[in-house]
Design an enzyme around this catalytic site. Structure first.
Site, PDB file in Angstrom:
ATOM      1  N   GLY A  53      41.260  61.988  86.668  1.00  0.00           N
ATOM      2  CA  GLY A  53      40.749  62.570  85.432  1.00  0.00           C
ATOM      3  C   GLY A  53      41.789  62.552  84.330  1.00  0.00           C
ATOM      4  N   CYS A  78      47.136  70.200  78.994  1.00  0.00           N
ATOM      5  CA  CYS A  78      48.303  70.853  79.602  1.00  0.00           C
ATOM      6  C   CYS A  78      49.474  70.863  78.621  1.00  0.00           C
ATOM      7  CB  CYS A  78      48.681  70.168  80.905  1.00  0.00           C
ATOM      8  SG  CYS A  78      49.140  68.414  80.755  1.00  0.00           S
ATOM      9  N   ALA A  94      42.387  58.974  83.111  1.00  0.00           N
ATOM     10  CA  ALA A  94      41.264  58.433  82.337  1.00  0.00           C
ATOM     11  C   ALA A  94      41.208  59.011  80.930  1.00  0.00           C
ATOM     12  CB  ALA A  94      39.950  58.702  83.061  1.00  0.00           C
ATOM     13  N   ASN A  95      41.942  60.107  80.697  1.00  0.00           N
ATOM     14  CA  ASN A  95      41.846  60.812  79.426  1.00  0.00           C
ATOM     15  C   ASN A  95      43.134  60.772  78.610  1.00  0.00           C
ATOM     16  OD1 ASN A  95      39.136  61.840  79.480  1.00  0.00           O
ATOM     17  ND2 ASN A  95      39.766  63.242  81.101  1.00  0.00           N
ATOM     18  N   GLY A 115      45.982  63.131  88.324  1.00  0.00           N
ATOM     19  CA  GLY A 115      44.864  62.575  89.067  1.00  0.00           C
ATOM     20  C   GLY A 115      44.060  61.610  88.220  1.00  0.00           C
TER      21      GLY A 115
END
EC number: 1.2.1.10
Length: 321
Positions: free
Chosen positions: A167, A132, A170-171, A165
């Site tokens: 995901g 993003c 976690a990244n 969120g």
């Protein structure tokens, strides 16, 4: 009338569900063929079922097992970097075009207003949408690079904590690494750096992005015009994308140790360019403050629609008897 191109979305979380809504509401060339998740109780799968979109909670293997799998040409992956590597391997034998919304970076980075056309031809079966923060800021780096060499570019993406969120969380490491590489490879900076901030403020704030670039002597008016033009191009598919302030040019004082930021063989630099951005989401599925997710799904949709047009152009016309 030309038939629409069928797509599947892997990942029934925030990004995948917002992307599904965009395909259903906004696309005149894409058609939802499947929504794929791993949680049978997820809101995304429930919404897809209510909208008569085929669903599976068995992941990529469930997608491959669907009756209409052969008719699906494009697969969006809105899971995580690790999951995408497994999904891409599972889908490799089937010749699908993959649009990767994770930081896995298997395929080339794509930022639509900068380099989309470069990756529509040839044998590219997997394109990566960076992050993003990358989608918001790399167009600005590229706009500056189009006028003058950028020795160093640093971006700071500040997003509402509520929009991040599992995901995204976690990244975080993959986010910074992938965005930094793409600032260089797509944006054109000799060296790039990316920082992400999860802002816990209540009520949640809109996505804010700062782009800092170190350059030598250059035409400031030309840079300003290039940035303004690029912002307008992004706003064509992300209406909430805007310059928050005028572009700023700051002379670097003598003795400032900016050389520590520069790779060998670059410089000298004399000016810092500062660009301040705001991204408001379209609120199709997610709240307006989640501009970080909206710009990803909007960029992915624009990319897939361009791929779909190429697919349509390669389908032989039916020969009349």
């Amino acid at each position: 009338m030309t038939d629409k191109i069928n797509v599947a979305i892997i990942g029934s979380g925030n990004i995948g569900t917002d992307l599904m809504i965009k395909v259903l509401r906004n696309s005149d060339i894409l058609e939802m063929g499947a929504m794929v998740g791993i949680d049978p109780n997820s809101d995304g799968l429930a919404r897809a079922a209510r909208l008569n979109v085929p669903t599976t909670a068995d992941g990529v293997q469930g997608l491959i097992g669907l009756d209409n799998f052969a008719a699906i040409d494009i697969v969006f992956d809105a899971t995580s970097a690790g999951a995408h590597r497994s999904n891409a391997a599972a889908l490799a034998p089937y010749g699908k075009k993959l649009v990767d919304l994770t930081p896995a970076s298997i395929g080339p980075y794509v930022v639509p207003p900068v380099n989309l056309e470069q990756h529509l031809d040839g044998d590219v079966d997997n394109v990566n949408m960076v992050t993003c923060g990358g989608q918001a800021t790399i167009p600005m780096v590229a706009a500056i690079s189009a006028v003058t060499p950028v020795a160093y570019a640093e971006i700071v993406a500040s997003i509402a904590s509520k929009s991040a969120g599992p995901g995204t969380r976690a990244n975080i490491d993959e986010f910074t690494e992938t965005t930094s590489h793409a600032i260089e490879q797509v944006g054109g900076a000799a060296r790039g750096k990316a920082i992400i901030v999860l802002n816990p403020a209540e009520p949640p704030l809109l996505m804010r992005d700062t782009v800092l670039a170190l350059i030598g002597d250059a035409d400031h008016d030309a840079i300003r015009a290039s940035i303004t033009g690029m912002a307008a191009r992004v706003a064509e598919y992300v209406p909430g994308y805007r310059l928050k302030q005028d572009v700023q040019f700051t002379a670097i004082p003598d003795g400032e140790p900016v050389h520590t930021l520069l790779p060998d063989g670059t410089g000298p630099v004399t000016t810092k360019v500062s660009v301040f951005l705001e991204v408001e989401g379209a609120a199709h599925y997610l709240p307006a403050y989640a501009g970080n997710l909206d710009i990803m799904t909007s960029a992915a949709l624009r990319t897939a629609e361009s791929i779909a047009r190429r697919i349509q152009n390669t389908i032989p016309a039916e020969v009349a008897p």
